[in-house]
Every structure is written in C-alpha cells, then in structure tokens.
Design a protein around this motif. Structure first.
Motif, PDB file in Angstrom:
ATOM      1  N   SER A 126     -11.078   8.096 -18.820  1.00 34.12           N
ATOM      2  CA  SER A 126     -11.969   9.177 -18.376  1.00 34.12           C
ATOM      3  C   SER A 126     -13.127   8.648 -17.532  1.00 34.12           C
ATOM      4  O   SER A 126     -14.269   9.092 -17.667  1.00 34.12           O
ATOM      5  CB  SER A 126     -12.516   9.950 -19.577  1.00 34.12           C
ATOM      6  N   SER A 127     -12.843   7.688 -16.666  1.00 36.05           N
ATOM      7  CA  SER A 127     -13.818   7.055 -15.776  1.00 36.05           C
ATOM      8  C   SER A 127     -14.816   6.160 -16.508  1.00 36.05           C
ATOM      9  O   SER A 127     -15.691   5.574 -15.872  1.00 36.05           O
ATOM     10  CB  SER A 127     -14.576   8.089 -14.940  1.00 36.05           C
ATOM     11  N   GLN A 184     -15.633   2.708 -18.723  1.00 33.53           N
ATOM     12  CA  GLN A 184     -15.092   1.348 -18.731  1.00 33.53           C
ATOM     13  C   GLN A 184     -15.775   0.522 -19.805  1.00 33.53           C
ATOM     14  O   GLN A 184     -16.983   0.643 -20.015  1.00 33.53           O
ATOM     15  CB  GLN A 184     -15.323   0.687 -17.366  1.00 33.53           C
ATOM     16  N   PRO A 222     -19.266   6.920 -16.217  1.00 32.35           N
ATOM     17  CA  PRO A 222     -18.437   7.248 -15.054  1.00 32.35           C
ATOM     18  C   PRO A 222     -19.135   7.101 -13.715  1.00 32.35           C
ATOM     19  O   PRO A 222     -18.484   6.819 -12.706  1.00 32.35           O
ATOM     20  CB  PRO A 222     -18.039   8.709 -15.310  1.00 32.35           C
ATOM     21  N   HIS A 277     -10.171   1.257 -19.670  1.00 32.75           N
ATOM     22  CA  HIS A 277     -10.587   2.334 -18.786  1.00 32.75           C
ATOM     23  C   HIS A 277     -10.068   3.645 -19.369  1.00 32.75           C
ATOM     24  O   HIS A 277      -8.905   3.731 -19.782  1.00 32.75           O
ATOM     25  CB  HIS A 277     -10.027   2.151 -17.375  1.00 32.75           C
TER      26      HIS A 277
END
Length: 204
Positions: free
Chosen positions: A66-67, A69, A85, A64
């Motif tokens: 900066s938002s 994944q 994100p 994970h």
C-alpha cells in the motif's frame, strides 16, 4: 531453487486476500526469499525480500505494501525504518526481539530456521516484531514454538521431510499448526500452497 505461488486468506472467514508469487534458495551465507503479491483481481499489492544469515537471523528485510515501505535487520535486537506513502516522513524503530514476522509464509520458514527445533526440544519462546497489513504497522508479539512431529513422505526423488509445528500466541493463548518442508510452507492458517515448480530446498 523453489518457486511457486501461495494464496493468502483471512484465517477467520477464508476470504482470499492476495496471491504471493515467490522464489527462495539457501546460499553460502544463509537463505533468501523474494516475492511479489497481487490482489485477487491481479493488481500489484506489494513485495517481500528477506535474507537470513546461516544462524537464521534477518540480515536484510524489505517490505512494500500500500505504498508503505519497511527496511530492517537484526541490529541491537531488530531495527527498522518505516516510510510513509509520500516518502516525506520516515520513522525508526528498535525492539529487543529475535526476528521479524508478518503475513508472508517466508516469516514462518525464517522463525523455524532461527529456532532449529527437534522433536525432543521443549516449547521455545520467541519475541518477534510483526508488520501488519495494510500499512505495515509494527507490533511486538511473543510466541511459543514446539516441533511436535517430523515425518518422511515418499516422493519420486528423495524423501520429503515435513515438520509439524505448534505455534502459540502468548498474549491470547491461541494455538495453530504449521507444516513446513525445507524452505516451503505446506500449510498454515490463512496460507495455502497453490503451486510449486521444484522441490523444497534441503537445509544442511
């Protein structure tokens, strides 16, 4: 079960980028590493969850940042799914590579476990998929690893075995040195071990 803290720096100007608070341990089926990252101001910046099988192959990866994944594993080479994100779009990737890499020290330990080099081994080429910050963009890289020294250092407990690797980026020819003891990175470009609360694990 080693736990501690790494500081991650820009390898060129030494700017502090993040701190990585980690714990890791070998288990009956391999090795697992989990960590959380914080910015220099202390804000949450991401996480790493990596599990290897007994041969050093990634059986589960979850990143994970900066938002973004990424979830991946060794499947027909390596396969991953990267989610944006907003969570509205996911893209899948697959490359005929051996494993994953990235900025976390976990990936250096994982590559060393995969290759199982000894000081008499020749330089060994490995293809990796790197997830680059800050948006975990995938990039395929080719490296050459060589174990150039293995030294035993006296401690209050058992001797600490430190392996010194020379890692070469095959696209640029740039070389750097990595020092690993068990499942802990002692030194590498952009990585400093700031705190270690228990000794490194000893792999069988």
């Amino acid at each position: 079960m080693p736990r501690g803290r790494y500081s991650l720096h820009d390898p060129h100007d030494q700017t502090l980028l993040a701190e990585e608070h980690f714990q890791c341990a070998p288990g009956p089926t391999g090795w697992r590493y989990v960590s959380r990252l914080t910015t220099p101001s202390g804000d949450h910046a991401g996480s790493v969850d990596l599990a290897l099988d007994e041969l050093g192959r990634p059986i589960r990866l979850e990143l994970h940042a900066s938002s973004w994944q990424v979830r991946g594993a060794a499947l027909d080479g390596v396969t991953w799914v990267r989610t944006d994100p907003t969570g509205s779009r996911a893209t899948e990737g697959n490359v005929r590579a051996h494993a994953f890499t990235g900025t976390s020290p976990a990936f250096l330990v994982a590559t060393a476990r995969l290759l199982r080099l000894n000081p008499s081994s020749p330089e060994t080429r490995v293809r990796l998929v790197a997830f680059t910050d800050p948006v975990l963009a995938p990039r395929t890289v080719d490296q050459s690893w060589a174990l150039i020294a293995r030294e035993a250092h006296t401690t209050d407990n058992a001797p600490l075995i430190v392996d010194e690797y020379q890692v070469t980026a095959l696209d640029t020819g740039e070389r750097h040195t990595v020092h690993i003891a068990g499942d802990v990175v002692l030194a590498a470009p952009g990585i400093e071990l700031e705190d270690l609360q228990s000794p490194p694990s000893v792999f069988p």
